[in-house]
Motif scaffolding. Structure first.
Motif, PDB file in Angstrom:
ATOM      1  N   PHE A 276      12.164   0.643   0.310  1.00  0.00           N
ATOM      2  CA  PHE A 276      11.544  -0.463   1.035  1.00  0.00           C
ATOM      3  C   PHE A 276      10.081  -0.500   0.634  1.00  0.00           C
ATOM      4  CE2 PHE A 276       9.262  -1.922   4.990  1.00  0.00           C
ATOM      5  CZ  PHE A 276       9.521  -3.271   4.799  1.00  0.00           C
ATOM      6  N   LEU A 277       9.647  -1.641   0.105  1.00  0.00           N
ATOM      7  CA  LEU A 277       8.269  -1.820  -0.343  1.00  0.00           C
ATOM      8  C   LEU A 277       7.575  -2.779   0.618  1.00  0.00           C
ATOM      9  CD1 LEU A 277       9.193  -2.455  -4.082  1.00  0.00           C
ATOM     10  CD2 LEU A 277       8.589  -0.274  -3.033  1.00  0.00           C
ATOM     11  N   PRO A 278       6.867  -2.259   1.630  1.00  0.00           N
ATOM     12  CA  PRO A 278       6.204  -3.151   2.594  1.00  0.00           C
ATOM     13  C   PRO A 278       5.088  -3.955   1.923  1.00  0.00           C
ATOM     14  CG  PRO A 278       6.248  -0.878   3.379  1.00  0.00           C
ATOM     15  CD  PRO A 278       6.648  -0.861   1.941  1.00  0.00           C
ATOM     16  N   SER A 279       4.929  -5.191   2.353  1.00  0.00           N
ATOM     17  CA  SER A 279       3.841  -6.025   1.840  1.00  0.00           C
ATOM     18  C   SER A 279       2.517  -5.545   2.419  1.00  0.00           C
ATOM     19  CB  SER A 279       4.031  -7.489   2.238  1.00  0.00           C
ATOM     20  OG  SER A 279       5.154  -8.024   1.605  1.00  0.00           O
TER      21      SER A 279
ATOM     22  N   ASN B 227      -0.808  -5.847   4.231  1.00  0.00           N
ATOM     23  CA  ASN B 227      -1.464  -6.689   5.245  1.00  0.00           C
ATOM     24  C   ASN B 227      -0.602  -7.831   5.780  1.00  0.00           C
ATOM     25  OD1 ASN B 227      -3.811  -5.131   4.900  1.00  0.00           O
ATOM     26  ND2 ASN B 227      -4.373  -6.381   3.130  1.00  0.00           N
ATOM     27  N   THR B 228       0.701  -7.746   5.633  1.00  0.00           N
ATOM     28  CA  THR B 228       1.599  -8.745   6.219  1.00  0.00           C
ATOM     29  C   THR B 228       2.823  -8.018   6.749  1.00  0.00           C
ATOM     30  OG1 THR B 228       2.804  -9.129   4.160  1.00  0.00           O
ATOM     31  CG2 THR B 228       0.902 -10.540   4.571  1.00  0.00           C
ATOM     32  N   THR B 229       3.652  -8.747   7.489  1.00  0.00           N
ATOM     33  CA  THR B 229       4.907  -8.142   7.930  1.00  0.00           C
ATOM     34  C   THR B 229       5.958  -8.363   6.852  1.00  0.00           C
ATOM     35  OG1 THR B 229       5.541 -10.187   9.042  1.00  0.00           O
ATOM     36  CG2 THR B 229       4.417  -8.517  10.378  1.00  0.00           C
ATOM     37  N   GLY B 230       6.926  -7.509   6.853  1.00  0.00           N
ATOM     38  CA  GLY B 230       7.997  -7.639   5.870  1.00  0.00           C
ATOM     39  C   GLY B 230       7.660  -6.943   4.571  1.00  0.00           C
ATOM     40  N   GLY B 231       8.423  -7.284   3.560  1.00  0.00           N
ATOM     41  CA  GLY B 231       8.230  -6.675   2.251  1.00  0.00           C
ATOM     42  C   GLY B 231       9.428  -6.966   1.371  1.00  0.00           C
ATOM     43  N   TYR B 232       9.841  -5.942   0.608  1.00  0.00           N
ATOM     44  CA  TYR B 232      10.916  -6.105  -0.356  1.00  0.00           C
ATOM     45  C   TYR B 232      11.828  -4.901  -0.339  1.00  0.00           C
ATOM     46  CZ  TYR B 232       7.248  -9.183  -2.014  1.00  0.00           C
ATOM     47  OH  TYR B 232       6.267 -10.127  -2.078  1.00  0.00           O
ATOM     48  N   GLY B 233      13.091  -5.151  -0.588  1.00  0.00           N
ATOM     49  CA  GLY B 233      14.051  -4.079  -0.801  1.00  0.00           C
ATOM     50  C   GLY B 233      14.310  -3.976  -2.287  1.00  0.00           C
ATOM     51  N   LEU B 234      14.452  -2.763  -2.774  1.00  0.00           N
ATOM     52  CA  LEU B 234      14.711  -2.548  -4.190  1.00  0.00           C
ATOM     53  C   LEU B 234      15.841  -1.523  -4.310  1.00  0.00           C
ATOM     54  CD1 LEU B 234      12.215  -2.469  -6.994  1.00  0.00           C
ATOM     55  CD2 LEU B 234      13.768  -0.558  -6.847  1.00  0.00           C
ATOM     56  N   MET B 235      16.901  -1.901  -5.027  1.00  0.00           N
ATOM     57  CA  MET B 235      18.030  -0.995  -5.235  1.00  0.00           C
ATOM     58  C   MET B 235      18.331  -0.910  -6.728  1.00  0.00           C
ATOM     59  SD  MET B 235      20.568  -1.965  -2.037  1.00  0.00           S
ATOM     60  CE  MET B 235      20.879  -3.622  -2.572  1.00  0.00           C
ATOM     61  N   PRO B 236      18.128   0.264  -7.346  1.00  0.00           N
ATOM     62  CA  PRO B 236      18.446   0.419  -8.767  1.00  0.00           C
ATOM     63  C   PRO B 236      19.953   0.309  -9.001  1.00  0.00           C
ATOM     64  CG  PRO B 236      17.084   2.232  -7.977  1.00  0.00           C
ATOM     65  CD  PRO B 236      17.518   1.465  -6.784  1.00  0.00           C
ATOM     66  N   PHE B 237      20.358  -0.267 -10.128  1.00  0.00           N
ATOM     67  CA  PHE B 237      21.778  -0.331 -10.476  1.00  0.00           C
ATOM     68  C   PHE B 237      22.322   1.072 -10.749  1.00  0.00           C
ATOM     69  CE2 PHE B 237      20.881  -4.803 -12.054  1.00  0.00           C
ATOM     70  CZ  PHE B 237      21.449  -5.396 -10.945  1.00  0.00           C
ATOM     71  N   ASN B 238      21.540   1.890 -11.419  1.00  0.00           N
ATOM     72  CA  ASN B 238      21.940   3.260 -11.721  1.00  0.00           C
ATOM     73  C   ASN B 238      20.694   4.129 -11.612  1.00  0.00           C
ATOM     74  OD1 ASN B 238      22.746   5.710 -12.728  1.00  0.00           O
ATOM     75  ND2 ASN B 238      23.707   4.892 -14.565  1.00  0.00           N
ATOM     76  N   ARG B 239      20.520   4.754 -10.469  1.00  0.00           N
ATOM     77  CA  ARG B 239      19.265   5.472 -10.219  1.00  0.00           C
ATOM     78  C   ARG B 239      19.073   6.681 -11.126  1.00  0.00           C
ATOM     79  NH1 ARG B 239      19.163   9.629  -5.799  1.00  0.00           N
ATOM     80  NH2 ARG B 239      21.309  10.134  -5.351  1.00  0.00           N
TER      81      ARG B 239
ATOM     82  N   ALA C  77      12.713  -8.307   2.591  1.00  0.00           N
ATOM     83  CA  ALA C  77      13.201  -7.491   3.704  1.00  0.00           C
ATOM     84  C   ALA C  77      12.111  -7.349   4.755  1.00  0.00           C
ATOM     85  CB  ALA C  77      13.624  -6.112   3.198  1.00  0.00           C
ATOM     86  N   ILE C  78      12.521  -7.195   5.987  1.00  0.00           N
ATOM     87  CA  ILE C  78      11.581  -7.054   7.096  1.00  0.00           C
ATOM     88  C   ILE C  78      11.265  -5.587   7.359  1.00  0.00           C
ATOM     89  CG2 ILE C  78      11.289  -7.436   9.584  1.00  0.00           C
ATOM     90  CD1 ILE C  78      13.077  -9.930   9.220  1.00  0.00           C
ATOM     91  N   SER C  79      12.254  -4.712   7.156  1.00  0.00           N
ATOM     92  CA  SER C  79      12.077  -3.296   7.461  1.00  0.00           C
ATOM     93  C   SER C  79      12.941  -2.431   6.556  1.00  0.00           C
ATOM     94  CB  SER C  79      12.466  -3.015   8.915  1.00  0.00           C
ATOM     95  OG  SER C  79      13.870  -3.190   9.059  1.00  0.00           O
ATOM     96  N   GLN C  80      12.688  -1.124   6.603  1.00  0.00           N
ATOM     97  CA  GLN C  80      13.518  -0.202   5.831  1.00  0.00           C
ATOM     98  C   GLN C  80      14.948  -0.205   6.355  1.00  0.00           C
ATOM     99  OE1 GLN C  80      11.823   3.660   6.100  1.00  0.00           O
ATOM    100  NE2 GLN C  80      12.038   3.837   8.298  1.00  0.00           N
ATOM    101  N   TRP C  81      15.131  -0.495   7.647  1.00  0.00           N
ATOM    102  CA  TRP C  81      16.482  -0.519   8.225  1.00  0.00           C
ATOM    103  C   TRP C  81      17.273  -1.692   7.656  1.00  0.00           C
ATOM    104  CZ3 TRP C  81      16.087   4.092   9.349  1.00  0.00           C
ATOM    105  CH2 TRP C  81      14.966   4.603   9.990  1.00  0.00           C
TER     106      TRP C  81
ATOM    107  N   PRO D  57       0.800  -1.213   0.000  1.00  0.00           N
ATOM    108  CA  PRO D  57       0.000   0.000   0.000  1.00  0.00           C
ATOM    109  C   PRO D  57       0.841   1.276   0.000  1.00  0.00           C
ATOM    110  CG  PRO D  57       0.090  -0.897   2.188  1.00  0.00           C
ATOM    111  CD  PRO D  57       0.845  -1.850   1.303  1.00  0.00           C
ATOM    112  N   TYR D  58       2.129   1.187   0.364  1.00  0.00           N
ATOM    113  CA  TYR D  58       3.002   2.350   0.438  1.00  0.00           C
ATOM    114  C   TYR D  58       4.443   1.866   0.434  1.00  0.00           C
ATOM    115  CZ  TYR D  58       3.104   0.829   5.289  1.00  0.00           C
ATOM    116  OH  TYR D  58       3.224   0.086   6.416  1.00  0.00           O
TER     117      TYR D  58
END
Length: 186
Positions: free
Chosen positions: A106-109, A111-123, A168-172, A83-84
Motif C-alpha cells: 500500500f503506497l499512501p499518497s 498529504n492526501t487520503t488514499g493512495g495506491y495498491g501495488l501487487m507484483p505478478f511474480n514477486r 486504494a484508500i487503505s492497506q486493508w 512519504p512511506y
C-alpha cells in the motif's frame, strides 16, 4: 518512463467492452557492453478490465538474437508521491534504498487520503528500489529490476516483470483486493 529508442509498433492486443490492452514494442536493439553482445526487443504492455480499478503493467525483454543475451533491465514508476508505504505484513517504511517485495504493497499518497495498491505478478522475479538511497526518493520514483543481477536469456526467450496498480484508500483495501485476485474473483 519510456524507451530509449523509437517505437517500432503500437499494437492493440484487446479492444472489447470487457478488456483494453495495448503493447508498445521497441525496435530491435543491438548492444554491446561488459556482458557481451545482445539483440533484444522490449515491450511494455498495459491492460485494463471493465469493473476493475486495476491497471496491469508488464515490461518484457525478448532475445531476438542467435546467442544468449544479458537480460538485466529496469523501468521506473514516477508520478506517485508518497512519504512511506505499508507492506503485506503491515510494516511501514520510508526512504529505503531497497523495498522488500511482498505479495502486495500500500503506497499512501503524500498529504492526501488514499493512495495506491501495488501487487507484483511474480514477486520472486522483481526487485523494487529507489536506485539510490537519497532523501528525495519519492521524487525519484520507484525502480523495478530483475531480482537476479546476472540474467541470461536464451534466443527467442522472453523475460518479464510487472505488477498491478490501482487506487486504494487503505492497506486493508489492498489486502482485500489481493485476496480476491488470489481466489480468481473480481
Amino acid at each position: 518512463y519510456g524507451f530509449r529508442y523509437p517505437l517500432a509498433e503500437i499494437k492493440v492486443e484487446a479492444d472489447t467492452d470487457e478488456e483494453k490492452s495495448v503493447s508498445l514494442i521497441s525496435q530491435v536493439q543491438h548492444g554491446k557492453g561488459w556482458w557481451g553482445n545482445r539483440t533484444v526487443v522490449f515491450t511494455l504492455k498495459l491492460t485494463a478490465r471493465t469493473n476493475s480499478p486495476v491497471i496491469g503493467l508488464r515490461a518484457m525483454m525478448k532475445n531476438a538474437g542467435e546467442y544468449p543475451a544479458h537480460g538485466y533491465f529496469y523501468y521506473r514508476l514516477v508520478g506517485l508521491k508518497f512519504p512511506y508505504y505499508y507492506d503485506a505484513e503491515g510494516w511501514q517504511y520510508a526512504g529505503k534504498p531497497a523495498i522488500p517485495v511482498t505479495d502486495w504493497l500500500f503506497l499512501p499518497s503524500a498529504n492526501t487520503t488514499g493512495g495506491y495498491g501495488l501487487m507484483p505478478f511474480n514477486r520472486k522475479n522483481v526487485k523494487i528500489t529507489t536506485l539510490y538511497p537519497r532523501g528525495d526518493w519519492q521524487k525519484v520514483g520507484l525502480y523495478f529490476s530483475p531480482a537476479k543481477k546476472q540474467l541470461s536469456i536464451k534466443p527467442c526467450e522472453t523475460f518479464s516483470m510487472g505488477f498491478m496498480i490501482f487506487p486504494a484508500i487503505s492497506q486493508w483495501q489492498v489486502r482485500e483486493h489481493f485476496e480476491k485476485e488470489k481466489m480468481g474473483c473480481d
